[in-house]
Structure formats: structure tokens, C-alpha cells
Write a protein that holds these residues in place. Structure first.
Motif, PDB file in Angstrom:
ATOM      1  N   UNK A  24       0.833  -1.202   0.000  1.00 27.72           N
ATOM      2  CA  UNK A  24       0.000   0.000   0.000  1.00 27.72           C
ATOM      3  C   UNK A  24       0.866   1.249   0.000  1.00 27.72           C
ATOM      4  N   UNK A  25       2.156   1.097  -0.338  1.00 24.63           N
ATOM      5  CA  UNK A  25       3.079   2.226  -0.324  1.00 24.63           C
ATOM      6  C   UNK A  25       3.624   2.475  -1.729  1.00 24.63           C
ATOM      7  N   UNK A  26       3.707   3.742  -2.093  1.00 22.79           N
ATOM      8  CA  UNK A  26       4.119   4.126  -3.441  1.00 22.79           C
ATOM      9  C   UNK A  26       5.169   5.243  -3.350  1.00 22.79           C
ATOM     10  N   UNK A  27       5.989   5.425  -4.401  1.00 21.45           N
ATOM     11  CA  UNK A  27       7.035   6.466  -4.381  1.00 21.45           C
ATOM     12  C   UNK A  27       6.462   7.853  -4.674  1.00 21.45           C
ATOM     13  N   UNK A  28       5.711   8.376  -3.736  1.00 20.00           N
ATOM     14  CA  UNK A  28       5.021   9.658  -3.946  1.00 20.00           C
ATOM     15  C   UNK A  28       5.688  10.815  -3.220  1.00 20.00           C
ATOM     16  N   UNK A  29       6.621  10.541  -2.323  1.00 22.04           N
ATOM     17  CA  UNK A  29       7.233  11.602  -1.525  1.00 22.04           C
ATOM     18  C   UNK A  29       8.521  12.119  -2.137  1.00 22.04           C
ATOM     19  N   UNK A  30       8.394  12.931  -3.188  1.00 21.43           N
ATOM     20  CA  UNK A  30       9.576  13.476  -3.869  1.00 21.43           C
ATOM     21  C   UNK A  30      10.091  14.676  -3.094  1.00 21.43           C
ATOM     22  N   UNK A  31      11.411  14.769  -2.973  1.00 20.93           N
ATOM     23  CA  UNK A  31      12.005  15.789  -2.103  1.00 20.93           C
ATOM     24  C   UNK A  31      13.154  16.494  -2.818  1.00 20.93           C
ATOM     25  N   UNK A  32      13.514  17.660  -2.287  1.00 22.75           N
ATOM     26  CA  UNK A  32      14.681  18.382  -2.774  1.00 22.75           C
ATOM     27  C   UNK A  32      14.543  18.815  -4.220  1.00 22.75           C
ATOM     28  N   UNK A  33      15.553  18.519  -4.998  1.00 21.82           N
ATOM     29  CA  UNK A  33      15.617  18.899  -6.406  1.00 21.82           C
ATOM     30  C   UNK A  33      14.788  17.916  -7.237  1.00 21.82           C
ATOM     31  N   UNK A  34      13.490  17.878  -6.946  1.00 23.35           N
ATOM     32  CA  UNK A  34      12.619  16.849  -7.526  1.00 23.35           C
ATOM     33  C   UNK A  34      12.525  16.936  -9.040  1.00 23.35           C
TER      34      UNK A  34
END
Length: 211
Positions: A59-69
Motif C-alpha cells: 500500500x506504499x508508493x514512491x510519492x514523496x519526492x524531495x529536494x531537487x525533484x
């Protein structure tokens, strides 16, 4: 006299029958054995974060983009040379001229809206009992420094564990890495997996799971 004789004969017969009854062994009732079922496993491990695109059950996806996204490209359905299964995750990061010089991605609950403050929504997962977070990774050429981590999302509904991280120098071949979680408070995990890099990199990830 006649009745006494009859009585005596009857008495002898009755006594004989009693003796005969005592000599016959009593029938013992034997219960049919009942098979006891094996206990049902109740553990949730291994708990997958990524195994194959669309079939991991996570139920986890790579949605938390951070920094120099803006310099990140991420393809979690990469079908060329996965470690196992049909797909793996391909990631590249190209620093932007006006960016902070680093970038990364968190795997967060799929219902979590990344536009809101992380840790403000009740979406964490209880993973008590997990001893480690394991994953496989490889670099495009080798020598790529990448930080991998779990936990560290702050806020009223954030992670129950502080950030646990591992910085590695990748090789061109698939290699397994793990983050030790022994003794960590895993009662509410929001940031289940993540990576960060501070230079241009290209790498692949596969088989991410809690064990």
C-alpha cells in the motif's frame, strides 16, 4: 422338601451366572483420534514494499519526492535486467542549476496526499517485529553514492521510529543491502523506504521488503 430343592438349584444357577459375568472382560470404548490442525501463521513478514510492478500488494508508493525533484526520473515498471521477477525500479537524478543540489524519494502510503504536510494524516502501518529492511540495488557504472533510509517522517501522525539510514557505494552488479531495525519502534511506519543522492546518479532497486 421339593421347594427347598428347587430353591437350591436356582441359587446354584444364579451364582454360576454371576461368576461367569465377572470372568468376561468389560468392553473398552476406544475414541477415534482427532487430528489437531497446525497453528495458523499470524506474522506479516516478509512485508513487501516492492517486488514487481502492480503485483507487490504493497500500500506504499514512491510519492514523496524531495529536494531537487525536477531532476528525478523514476520508472517502477522497468523490465530490463531486474534482479528477480519481471520488473524493477529505475532511477536517475540530474542536479538542476537552481536546485538545492540533492534529491530523493520516500515510499509513502498510497492514500497520503504529498501536497499536505507529511505526518498529518493517519495512514501509518504497524510493522512491529520487523528485524530489518532489505533490498537489492545496482548502479549504472559503479561508484554511485546513494543514501537509503526508513522512517523519519515527523508530525503528529508521523513515524514512530527515527530515521534509520545506510549510505552505500553501488556496484554494477546486483547486491543485497539491509537496514537493521532491531529494537526500533515499528508501531507506526509512514516513510517505509527512501533514497537520496547529492550528485548525478543512475541506479536500479528491486525486492524491497521488511523481514
Amino acid at each position: 422338601m421339593f421347594y427347598r430343592s428347587i430353591f437350591g438349584i436356582c441359587l446354584v444357577i444364579v451364582m454360576g451366572l454371576c461368576v461367569a459375568c465377572r470372568s468376561i472382560p468389560a468392553k473398552v470404548s476406544t475414541a477415534t483420534p482427532t487430528e489437531i490442525p497446525a497453528p495458523t501463521a499470524t506474522g506479516v513478514f516478509p512485508f513487501p514494499i516492492y517486488t514487481d510492478w502492480g503485483v507487490s500488494g504493497s500500500a506504499f508508493v514512491p510519492s514523496g519526492w524531495m529536494g531537487d525533484a525536477g531532476g528525478i526520473t523514476l520508472d517502477d515498471a522497468w523490465a530490463e535486467n531486474p534482479y528477480e521477477g519481471e520488473t524493477c525500479i529505475h532511477i536517475s537524478y540530474e542536479p538542476q542549476s537552481e536546485g538545492p543540489g540533492w534529491a530523493g524519494v520516500y515510499w509513502l502510503p498510497s492514500r497520503l496526499d504529498p501536497s499536505q504536510d507529511w505526518g498529518s494524516q493517519v495512514d501509518g502501518k504497524s510493522l512491529n517485529g520487523a528485524a530489518r529492511l532489505s533490498f537489492w540495488a545496482r548502479g549504472a557504472e559503479g561508484g554511485e553514492p546513494v543514501e537509503f533510509f526508513v522512517g523519519g517522517i515527523e508530525g503528529p501522525q508521523g513515524d514512530s521510529l527515527s530515521k534509520k539510514s545506510l549510505t552505500v557505494t553501488l556496484t554494477p552488479e546486483w547486491r543485497e543491502y539491509s537496514i537493521n531495525l532491531s529494537g526500533a519502534d515499528m508501531s507506526r511506519v509512514v516513510g517505509t523506504f527512501g533514497w537520496a543522492a547529492a550528485r548525478k546518479v543512475e541506479f536500479w532497486i528491486d525486492e524491497v521488503r521488511f523481514e
